[in-house]
Enzyme design. Structure first.
Site, PDB file in Angstrom:
ATOM      1  N   CYS A 253      27.367   5.406 -94.664  1.00  0.00           N
ATOM      2  CA  CYS A 253      27.052   4.330 -93.717  1.00  0.00           C
ATOM      3  C   CYS A 253      27.077   4.782 -92.261  1.00  0.00           C
ATOM      4  CB  CYS A 253      27.990   3.144 -93.936  1.00  0.00           C
ATOM      5  SG  CYS A 253      29.738   3.465 -93.577  1.00  0.00           S
ATOM      6  N   HIS A 301      32.977   0.106 -92.953  1.00  0.00           N
ATOM      7  CA  HIS A 301      31.534   0.095 -93.231  1.00  0.00           C
ATOM      8  C   HIS A 301      30.789  -0.377 -91.991  1.00  0.00           C
ATOM      9  CE1 HIS A 301      27.954   0.138 -95.711  1.00  0.00           C
ATOM     10  NE2 HIS A 301      27.647  -1.069 -95.281  1.00  0.00           N
ATOM     11  N   HIS A 313      21.310  -0.466 -93.852  1.00  0.00           N
ATOM     12  CA  HIS A 313      22.541   0.313 -93.979  1.00  0.00           C
ATOM     13  C   HIS A 313      22.527   1.130 -95.257  1.00  0.00           C
ATOM     14  CE1 HIS A 313      24.786  -2.969 -96.512  1.00  0.00           C
ATOM     15  NE2 HIS A 313      23.510  -3.259 -96.471  1.00  0.00           N
TER      16      HIS A 313
END
Length: 338
Positions: A253, A301, A313
């Site tokens: 990420c 994240h 993402h």
């Protein structure tokens, strides 16, 4: 003595930095009983994926700390080299005094007495000898202080180098540990049915949506720099999630966000937690394309908001880069970097 105090002051901050940059210890994986049903297996895989997300961020944090330790070690080595060079600069002057026979100072006084024509001449010569002795004693004091500073700086450099090396070794161990857990997770994930896999992924990172037109997203960008970031991020849709990678073949990420921002000349640390502290905080209602959105507490994240309630993402282990809704489990906030 002034140089010695300066050296100690300079390195007090470095010592504190080294203490704060202790190697991160990975949280242990949660042990659980073997699944007794498909639903139980799905739950355990979901929990494991969340644990891996947390561990992924811990390793990123450890990597940043190791880099800081390595910088401190390099600075310490440079200071030690400068201190040794300062000592070396005294060598020609010491040799000159040694060759002039200063060590025979008492004999020089006798010679001055025997060769002088008057008492005034004796006084003048002895005064000159005293000045030479005083100057030489001062020089030796300076040399001793410089030598002490060099030894102190070298000790700091050796300690910093040893700690950086130990931290790097620990980081490599942690990376190997996480990779083993990732391999086990992916094997467990593959044993789920397609429907169960989709449910786990949606629960962790939202259901994949059809990627919008890149040209439409770019047209809504608030600046050319943001447009380049959005274009770069959307171009990675479909590429695999690769733990610890910042592309170009695959991403995790924070690797994806740092890769996209680099196209605009902006360097982001490869850490979701570090990225969540950059720029300015943005309320959900004021999100603009290009903003970094982050999830969970502690943050583990990140993604890039692309407008219309969507983000791009690197979603989770085993799943490709995708566009999803930004309103999903764990949403914690957003930051505007540009």
């Amino acid at each position: 003595m002034r140089r010695n105090r300066t050296t100690r002051a300079r390195w007090s901050g470095a010592t504190l930095a080294l203490g704060a940059a202790a190697a991160v210890v990975l949280a242990p994986a949660t042990a659980g009983a073997a699944p007794t049903s498909a639903a139980d297996a799905q739950r355990l895989v979901t929990e494991t994926a969340q644990q891996l997300t947390d561990l992924d961020e811990q390793v990123h944090q450890a990597r940043l700390l190791v880099a800081e330790q390595q910088q401190v070690a390099a600075a310490a080595a440079q200071t030690a080299a400068q201190a040794h060079a300062a000592v070396a600069q005294y060598e020609p002057r010491l040799r000159a005094f040694a060759q002039s026979g200063w060590t025979s100072h008492s004999q020089s006084r006798v010679a001055a007495f025997l060769t002088s024509d008057s008492a005034a001449d004796v006084v003048q010569q002895m005064t000159t000898l005293d000045l030479i002795a005083s100057h030489t004693a001062g020089l030796l004091t300076e040399v001793a202080a410089a030598h002490s500073a060099a030894e102190e700086a070298q000790a700091q450099a050796d300690a910093a180098s040893a700690q950086a090396t130990a931290a790097l070794t620990e980081l490599e161990r942690q990376q190997a540990d996480v990779q083993a857990r990732v391999d086990a997770y992916e094997a467990d994930f593959e044993r789920l049915s397609a429907a169960e896999q989709a449910a786990v992924t949606a629960r962790l990172a939202g259901p994949a949506l059809a990627a919008p037109s890149t040209s439409a997203v770019i047209a809504a960008a608030p600046s050319e720099a943001v447009a380049s970031i959005l274009q770069a991020a959307l171009a990675q849709v479909g590429k695999p999630y690769v733990w610890g990678s910042s592309g170009p073949a695959g991403f995790d990420c924070s690797g994806l966000t740092s890769f996209a921002y680099q196209t605009a000349g902006v360097s982001l640390p490869h850490s979701s937690r570090a990225q969540s502290r950059m720029g300015q905080e943005v309320p959900r209602a004021q999100l603009q394309p290009g903003d970094i959105v982050y999830f969970y507490s502690p943050v583990s994240h990140v993604g890039i908001y692309i407008g219309d309630g969507k983000m791009v993402h690197a979603r989770t282990f085993g799943q490709p880069v995708a566009v999803t809704s930004v309103d999903q489990r764990g949403y914690a906030g957003a930051r505007r970097i540009l």
